[in-house]
Design a protein around this motif. Structure first.
Motif, mmCIF file in Angstrom:
data_model
loop_
_atom_site.group_PDB
_atom_site.id
_atom_site.type_symbol
_atom_site.label_atom_id
_atom_site.label_comp_id
_atom_site.label_asym_id
_atom_site.label_seq_id
_atom_site.Cartn_x
_atom_site.Cartn_y
_atom_site.Cartn_z
ATOM 1 N N UNK A 222 0.871 -1.170 0.000
ATOM 2 C CA UNK A 222 0.000 0.000 0.000
ATOM 3 C C UNK A 222 0.908 1.220 0.000
ATOM 4 N N UNK A 223 1.000 1.878 -1.141
ATOM 5 C CA UNK A 223 1.892 3.024 -1.293
ATOM 6 C C UNK A 223 1.559 3.725 -2.601
ATOM 7 N N UNK A 224 1.397 5.051 -2.578
ATOM 8 C CA UNK A 224 1.092 5.749 -3.834
ATOM 9 C C UNK A 224 2.226 5.695 -4.850
ATOM 10 N N UNK A 225 3.463 5.533 -4.376
ATOM 11 C CA UNK A 225 4.610 5.563 -5.272
ATOM 12 C C UNK A 225 5.259 4.210 -5.475
ATOM 13 N N UNK A 226 6.286 4.207 -6.325
ATOM 14 C CA UNK A 226 7.067 3.006 -6.619
ATOM 15 C C UNK A 226 8.110 2.801 -5.524
ATOM 16 N N UNK A 227 8.327 1.559 -5.133
ATOM 17 C CA UNK A 227 9.283 1.265 -4.068
ATOM 18 C C UNK A 227 10.158 0.075 -4.456
ATOM 19 N N UNK A 228 11.040 -0.299 -3.533
ATOM 20 C CA UNK A 228 11.954 -1.415 -3.781
ATOM 21 C C UNK A 228 11.232 -2.763 -3.868
ATOM 22 N N UNK A 229 10.011 -2.851 -3.344
ATOM 23 C CA UNK A 229 9.312 -4.141 -3.364
ATOM 24 C C UNK A 229 8.105 -4.149 -4.293
ATOM 25 N N UNK A 230 7.900 -3.069 -5.027
ATOM 26 C CA UNK A 230 6.692 -2.970 -5.851
ATOM 27 C C UNK A 230 6.574 -4.104 -6.865
ATOM 28 N N UNK A 231 7.704 -4.556 -7.383
ATOM 29 C CA UNK A 231 7.663 -5.615 -8.395
ATOM 30 C C UNK A 231 7.631 -7.014 -7.784
ATOM 31 N N UNK A 232 7.749 -7.096 -6.460
ATOM 32 C CA UNK A 232 7.747 -8.400 -5.791
ATOM 33 C C UNK A 232 6.369 -8.832 -5.322
ATOM 34 N N UNK A 233 5.512 -7.849 -4.987
ATOM 35 C CA UNK A 233 4.280 -8.156 -4.265
ATOM 36 C C UNK A 233 3.216 -8.781 -5.150
ATOM 37 N N UNK A 234 2.316 -9.489 -4.503
ATOM 38 C CA UNK A 234 1.193 -10.109 -5.199
ATOM 39 C C UNK A 234 0.172 -9.070 -5.643
ATOM 40 N N UNK A 235 -0.092 -8.086 -4.771
ATOM 41 C CA UNK A 235 -1.074 -7.035 -5.070
ATOM 42 C C UNK A 235 -0.518 -5.679 -4.675
ATOM 43 N N UNK A 236 -0.788 -4.662 -5.499
ATOM 44 C CA UNK A 236 -0.380 -3.293 -5.193
ATOM 45 C C UNK A 236 -1.607 -2.393 -5.126
ATOM 46 N N UNK A 237 -1.666 -1.583 -4.065
ATOM 47 C CA UNK A 237 -2.697 -0.561 -3.939
ATOM 48 C C UNK A 237 -2.003 0.792 -3.904
ATOM 49 N N UNK A 238 -2.177 1.570 -4.943
ATOM 50 C CA UNK A 238 -1.525 2.881 -5.014
ATOM 51 C C UNK A 238 -2.421 3.920 -4.336
ATOM 52 N N UNK A 239 -2.557 3.724 -3.025
ATOM 53 C CA UNK A 239 -3.417 4.574 -2.207
ATOM 54 C C UNK A 239 -2.663 4.982 -0.953
ATOM 55 N N UNK A 240 -3.151 6.043 -0.300
ATOM 56 C CA UNK A 240 -2.646 6.378 1.017
ATOM 57 C C UNK A 240 -3.089 5.327 2.017
ATOM 58 N N UNK A 241 -2.363 5.248 3.130
ATOM 59 C CA UNK A 241 -2.617 4.194 4.113
ATOM 60 C C UNK A 241 -4.024 4.258 4.698
ATOM 61 N N UNK A 242 -4.457 5.438 5.146
ATOM 62 C CA UNK A 242 -5.763 5.551 5.801
ATOM 63 C C UNK A 242 -6.891 5.211 4.836
ATOM 64 N N UNK A 243 -6.796 5.700 3.592
ATOM 65 C CA UNK A 243 -7.838 5.398 2.604
ATOM 66 C C UNK A 243 -7.895 3.901 2.316
ATOM 67 N N UNK A 244 -6.736 3.284 2.141
ATOM 68 C CA UNK A 244 -6.700 1.867 1.803
ATOM 69 C C UNK A 244 -7.232 1.006 2.950
ATOM 70 N N UNK A 245 -6.769 1.259 4.174
ATOM 71 C CA UNK A 245 -7.216 0.433 5.308
ATOM 72 C C UNK A 245 -8.700 0.625 5.583
ATOM 73 N N UNK A 246 -9.198 1.852 5.426
ATOM 74 C CA UNK A 246 -10.628 2.099 5.625
ATOM 75 C C UNK A 246 -11.450 1.331 4.603
ATOM 76 N N UNK A 247 -11.005 1.360 3.344
ATOM 77 C CA UNK A 247 -11.725 0.640 2.293
ATOM 78 C C UNK A 247 -11.708 -0.863 2.540
ATOM 79 N N UNK A 248 -10.573 -1.374 2.989
ATOM 80 C CA UNK A 248 -10.490 -2.809 3.287
ATOM 81 C C UNK A 248 -11.375 -3.176 4.477
ATOM 82 N N UNK A 249 -11.338 -2.341 5.521
ATOM 83 C CA UNK A 249 -12.161 -2.608 6.707
ATOM 84 C C UNK A 249 -13.641 -2.660 6.346
ATOM 85 N N UNK A 250 -14.089 -1.727 5.540
ATOM 86 C CA UNK A 250 -15.515 -1.674 5.191
ATOM 87 C C UNK A 250 -15.939 -2.863 4.328
ATOM 88 N N UNK A 251 -14.994 -3.505 3.679
ATOM 89 C CA UNK A 251 -15.317 -4.727 2.945
ATOM 90 C C UNK A 251 -15.447 -5.929 3.875
#
Length: 260
Positions: A222-251
């Motif tokens: 969960x990161x708006x930008x590119x990082x050292x692990x962006x190409x390693x992860x199974x899923x990428x959410x290019x969102x801010x932390x609070x927005x992403x966690x809130x959206x996941x919680x509500x699901x």
């Protein structure tokens, strides 16, 4: 996948996982109003200290030994920028997941203490916290809510030696207890690794993501930008932390959790 589909997929992973390792950096505290220090627009982006030093030089273990007044000046500046900050939705929701599941761990680079304030207890503060002071010459140590009224640099009230925050400065070794705890978490096993708000430039921060990918354990960034692990992860959410966690919680839940 579009963002909504990725959120659905990640929510399914979080819902199923019983053992989760969250890895967090300065980006998770940005929604609490804290600067990211060296990122664009951060506290020390492209600027030297008034002494003409880089922030890595000013906040080094060598400087704490040789010129503690300089080191303390910039530790205090960081603390002042953190003062009054409160945990945001991302901190609170991670703590809420810990209360629901058998093992939700947080490995954080942050020294602001916001995960602890939010209620996380399975917590590895690998860089320490500015709110815990220890003497460099005797066993005295104590917690402080902030640096208000603190003499800079502060003397030890027991022996008169130098107090310093219990944080890892540049050039210092990581605490062995924290490394051992992280290794124990990985040895015991996790179902999911989630990296939030960190560029993952340090090997011990990127390492658990790399390890999980080698073990075919799902990974999320969960990161708006590119990082050292962006190409390693199974899923990428290019969102801010609070927005992403809130959206996941509500699901996963009908409403946000009540605060302790």
């Amino acid at each position: 996948m579009n963002t909504e589909q990725t959120l659905d997929a990640v929510a399914a992973l979080v819902g199923h996982a019983q053992r989760i390792l969250f890895i967090t950096g300065a980006g998770i505290s940005a929604d609490s109003g804290l600067p990211t220090y060296r990122g664009i627009g951060g506290l020390y982006h492209e600027r030297l200290t008034t002494e003409g030093l880089t922030i890595e030089e000013a906040l080094s273990g060598a400087m704490m030994t040789q010129r503690p007044d300089i080191c303390w000046r910039y530790i205090a500046e960081i603390e002042a920028n953190c003062r009054g900050a409160q945990p945001n939705a991302a901190h609170r929701l991670i703590a809420a997941l810990e209360r629901e599941k058998p093992a939700v761990w947080v490995l954080t680079q942050n020294v602001d203490g916001l995960h602890r304030t939010a209620g996380s207890r399975k917590l590895i503060e690998i860089h320490g916290t500015v709110h815990h002071l220890r003497c460099t010459e005797c066993p005295h140590e104590r917690d402080v809510p902030d640096f208000t009224g603190l003499q800079i640099p502060p003397p030890c009230p027991v022996c008169g030696g130098l107090l310093r925050p219990d944080v890892v400065l540049f050039g210092e070794m990581l605490p062995q207890a924290g490394i051992d705890r992280l290794e124990a978490v990985l040895y015991t096993g996790v179902d999911l690794v989630v990296s939030i708000g960190t560029t993952s430039v340090f090997p011990y921060i990127a390492g658990p993501v790399w390890w999980a990918s080698q073990q075919n354990i799902p990974t999320v960034e969960i990161n708006p930008g590119e990082t050292e692990v962006s190409q390693l992860v199974t899923h990428r959410l290019r969102l801010g932390a609070a927005d992403a966690l809130t959206a996941l919680w509500h699901r996963l839940h009908p409403a946000e959790p009540a605060e302790d």
